[in-house]
Enzyme design. Structure first.
Site, mmCIF file in Angstrom:
data_model
loop_
_atom_site.group_PDB
_atom_site.id
_atom_site.type_symbol
_atom_site.label_atom_id
_atom_site.label_comp_id
_atom_site.label_asym_id
_atom_site.label_seq_id
_atom_site.Cartn_x
_atom_site.Cartn_y
_atom_site.Cartn_z
ATOM 1 N N ARG A 181 -57.176 42.832 10.784
ATOM 2 C CA ARG A 181 -57.423 43.334 12.066
ATOM 3 C C ARG A 181 -56.751 44.688 12.252
ATOM 4 N NH1 ARG A 181 -58.323 39.353 15.876
ATOM 5 N NH2 ARG A 181 -58.906 40.886 17.518
ATOM 6 N N LYS B 213 -53.297 28.787 21.205
ATOM 7 C CA LYS B 213 -54.939 28.837 21.631
ATOM 8 C C LYS B 213 -55.857 27.712 21.738
ATOM 9 C CE LYS B 213 -54.670 33.508 19.708
ATOM 10 N NZ LYS B 213 -55.153 34.444 18.604
ATOM 11 N N PRO C 256 -59.729 35.452 22.570
ATOM 12 C CA PRO C 256 -58.777 35.285 23.925
ATOM 13 C C PRO C 256 -57.454 34.988 23.100
ATOM 14 C CG PRO C 256 -60.641 33.746 24.177
ATOM 15 C CD PRO C 256 -60.783 34.515 22.651
ATOM 16 N N GLU C 257 -56.237 35.549 23.753
ATOM 17 C CA GLU C 257 -54.957 34.964 23.455
ATOM 18 C C GLU C 257 -54.354 34.123 24.254
ATOM 19 O OE1 GLU C 257 -52.597 38.590 22.088
ATOM 20 O OE2 GLU C 257 -54.481 39.807 21.785
#
Ligand SMILES: [Zn+2]
Length: 264
Positions: free
Chosen positions: A253, A52, A2-3
């Site tokens: 990523r 986060k 989740p961002e």
């Protein structure tokens, strides 16, 4: 993962559901059983998000610190009768009508306000916070030869931006993710920061990431399919100019960027 928009949205929704009264805290697994017992009956005074990281402040001075990590998730339960917590439930926080179940977080612990401050001290500015100081991010970029697309993923540079937002923001402002931080101009940085604030706020409001301007959307917002409404992230062609995107790893990523809109 989740961002930041997800965490800010959780802070907002959980405050609305649970704030101002004693919470019913239970754990479905032994791992946080003591913590749940300690929280039980405490009054939630407020919630806060920084990047986060999610914090709940309770009336005893305890702070609940949660980081969802890669697979962690909160589930909001409104059904009656409420199902029992399962062995995967790290923590359930329940009010009169709503329960929040926390499953699989990277971090779930009780800390003191000083420990909370120590966590936050390691984080960069969070574009969603009113007290964010973008100069701290600018100073870090200026000193770094690392690529901007990598720096945007480092939580001590800017807190809350993840893989989707970094790809989208850099595409929208037209900066190649491989450009060294110190070669990003002040005007480009200002555009990156402004777009991060704008996009993350939209993310909180919608509780999802749709970065495209309304006129670029392939169909109305409420009928978008999963993954649609983005210019670069997981796309084959650039959503702005239709050029085939470059795809490569950055900060471990996959990143997507447009050779036309984001020239090297
Ligand atoms: Zn393009």
């Amino acid at each position: 993962m989740p961002e930041g928009h997800t965490i800010h949205r959780l802070a907002r929704d959980q405050a609305r559901d649970l704030q101002g009264r004693g919470v019913e805290a239970t754990a479905g697994q032994a791992r946080f059983a003591e913590g749940a017992e300690r929280l039980h009956g405490q009054v939630l005074l407020g919630t806060e998000a920084w990047g986060k990281h999610l914090f709940h402040e309770y009336d005893s001075g305890d702070v609940l610190h949660v980081h969802l990590g890669l697979i962690g998730k909160f589930f909001r339960r409104t059904a009656e009768p409420r199902p029992e917590p399962t062995p995967t439930t790290r923590l359930r926080l329940a009010g009169d009508e709503v329960a929040w179940d926390l499953i699989g977080p990277m971090t779930c612990r009780l800390v003191s306000p000083d420990e909370q401050a120590a966590v936050v001290a390691k984080l960069g500015p969070d574009p969603l916070r009113r007290d964010a100081d973008p100069e701290r991010m600018w100073a870090k970029l200026q000193r770094s030869s690392k690529p901007i697309g990598l720096l945007m993923m480092e939580q001590d540079v800017v807190a809350g931006v993840g893989n989707v937002y970094r790809s989208e923001i850099l595409n929208i402002v037209g900066v190649d993710p491989r450009r060294p931080g110190r070669q990003v101009t002040r005007d480009e940085f200002d555009a990156i920061w402004a777009e991060a604030v704008r996009q993350l706020k939209l993310g909180v409001k919608r509780n999802r990431i749709v970065t495209m301007a309304p006129e670029d959307l392939p169909r109305p917002l409420n009928r978008l399919r999963r993954g649609e409404g983005r210019y670069a992230y997981k796309q084959e062609a650039c959503g702005r100019c239709q050029t085939v995107l470059d795809v490569y790893p950055l900060a471990g990523r996959t990143t997507w960027s447009c050779p036309t809109c984001q020239p090297a």
